[in-house]
Design an enzyme around this catalytic site. Structure first.
Site, short mmCIF file in Angstrom:
data_model
loop_
_atom_site.label_atom_id
_atom_site.label_comp_id
_atom_site.label_asym_id
_atom_site.label_seq_id
_atom_site.Cartn_x
_atom_site.Cartn_y
_atom_site.Cartn_z
N GLU A 1 -7.86 -4.38 -1.03
CA GLU A 1 -8.48 -5.28 -2.12
C GLU A 1 -8.27 -6.85 -1.76
OE1 GLU A 1 -6.05 -2.79 -2.83
OE2 GLU A 1 -7.15 -1.29 -3.77
N HIS B 1 0.71 -1.27 -0.03
CA HIS B 1 -0.03 0.00 0.03
C HIS B 1 1.03 1.16 0.14
CE1 HIS B 1 -2.92 3.09 1.40
NE2 HIS B 1 -3.70 2.39 0.84
#
Length: 386
Positions: free
Chosen positions: A324, A271
């Site tokens: 996700e 991330h």
């Protein structure tokens, strides 16, 4: 010499991607990546997802406080009245649905709705008008997305029900079947956890457009364009595709090694902000485990081993699952088609976009950065004309 009216010695070079650059002040929320923590207003986003309804958190982002019981009932009714498919869009939705790309269709539909309803620039409108426009867009966006999904498959759109929540209606409008309470709550928690997340690309895009004084729909439409990219909102289905590619536990190591060797991104891991576990992924893992099944068992196995292999192949870099990875797992378990994973994300994030648009509209400063020109020296004489 100046650039955009600024002397060269006054320019400030920003890092690539504007990383760590503070572009505005906000009261909506923040992400503290080193801590693995983010919040909406003054409350932990994960605690809100665990304890509140989507409508309560929506009210919080719009009004700056959690509603009491009477306010929540009134707000829920207001949302329900705004959910129906706008009659102005009924003749054109079938044509928009042909492409089978719901996010593209949503952009087109909202643009047409803004024209039909004559939504006014935020610069010229009162706060109450801006809020009404924002609530309309947030309430109707899921209805449009579900209608586009069904129309593309030759099915009639399903009208929303006043007795169902935002999450319940989303599942109902997609499938035409009354949603299971467990699936509804799982999706509701996912929606709450993804309403807002700092100055991500789509939120920043929405604020840039709002800073020009444009109407609320223009800011949302621009945000959708940024959000549709696979490096932003368009990755939940790709992360789940990765599980399909792996297929079995004995293929995990080889799959990851091949990705790293090719320089490919391992979707669902890493991330831009978090340097520890993504709290959204932690929440969604727990939700997935509660839903149960072979997919969750396989996903947790893949998560554990991929994290270990990445640590070996990329020493010094902490790469954990991001939102996700388990978002795709939870949505799959709740019966949402993969083509609608990113649209599901958008049905919550539109609330965050509009909250940021409303906040930006209260300022009068256009977001106008500079760029450093690095092309051929200018001016140069024009080449001979033939």
């Amino acid at each position: 010499m100046t650039i955009n009216g600024v002397a060269l010695d006054e320019l400030i070079d920003a890092p690539a991607g504007l990383r760590s650059v503070v572009a505005a002040e906000t009261r909506i929320g923040d992400v503290r990546g080193q801590e693995g923590f983010y919040h909406y207003r003054q409350y932990s986003a994960i605690e809100l997802a665990s304890a509140c309804s989507f409508e309560e958190v929506w009210f919080l982002l719009f009004e700056g406080r959690l509603p009491d019981r009477a306010e929540l009932a009134e707000f829920t009714d207001e949302v329900a009245r705004s959910r129906s498919l706008p009659t102005e869009l009924l003749p054109v939705l079938p044509a928009i649905a042909v492409s089978g790309r719901p996010m593209v269709g949503l952009r087109t539909a909202l643009s047409m709705l803004a024209a039909a309803r004559d939504l006014q620039p935020v610069w010229d409108s009162e706060p109450a008008t801006r809020r009404a426009d924002a609530l309309l867009i947030c309430a109707v966006a899921p209805t449009i997305l579900a209608a586009l999904h069904r129309l593309h498959r030759g099915l009639e759109p399903v009208a929303p029900r006043a007795d169902l929540s935002t999450a319940g209606n989303w599942l109902y409008m997609l499938t035409g079947e009354s949603p299971r309470p467990q699936a509804t709550r799982a999706i509701e928690q996912y929606l709450i956890a993804t309403i807002d997340h700092g100055f991500n690309p789509s939120t920043f895009t929405a604020r840039v457009v709002a800073s020009t004084g444009a109407d609320v729909a223009s800011g949302v439409i621009a945000a959708i364009g940024a959000f549709s990219g696979p490096l932003h909102g368009g990755a939940p289905d790709r992360a789940l595709d990765g599980l399909d590619e792996i297929g079995s536990a004995d293929r995990i190591d080889g799959w990851v090694s091949e990705k790293v060797a090719k320089g490919d991104r391992v979707m669902g891991f890493g991330h831009a902000v978090y340097r520890t576990a993504d709290p959204r992924s932690v929440l969604l893992r727990a939700i997935g485990i509660e839903l149960g099944g072979e997919l969750v068992e396989f996903a947790t196995t893949v998560e554990r081993r991929v994290t270990e292999v990445l640590a070996e192949l990329k020493p010094g870099r902490d790469l954990y699952t991001n939102v996700e990875f388990y978002a795709g797992v939870v949505m799959e378990l709740c019966g949402i088609p993969r083509s609608m994973f990113t649209p599901t994300f958008a049905t919550s994030r539109v609330v965050g976009w509009t909250a940021n648009i409303l906040e930006q509209a209260d300022t009068a400063k256009v977001i106008r950065p500079s760029a450093r020109y690095v092309g051929p020296r200018a001016p140069q004489p024009l080449p001979p004309r033939v």
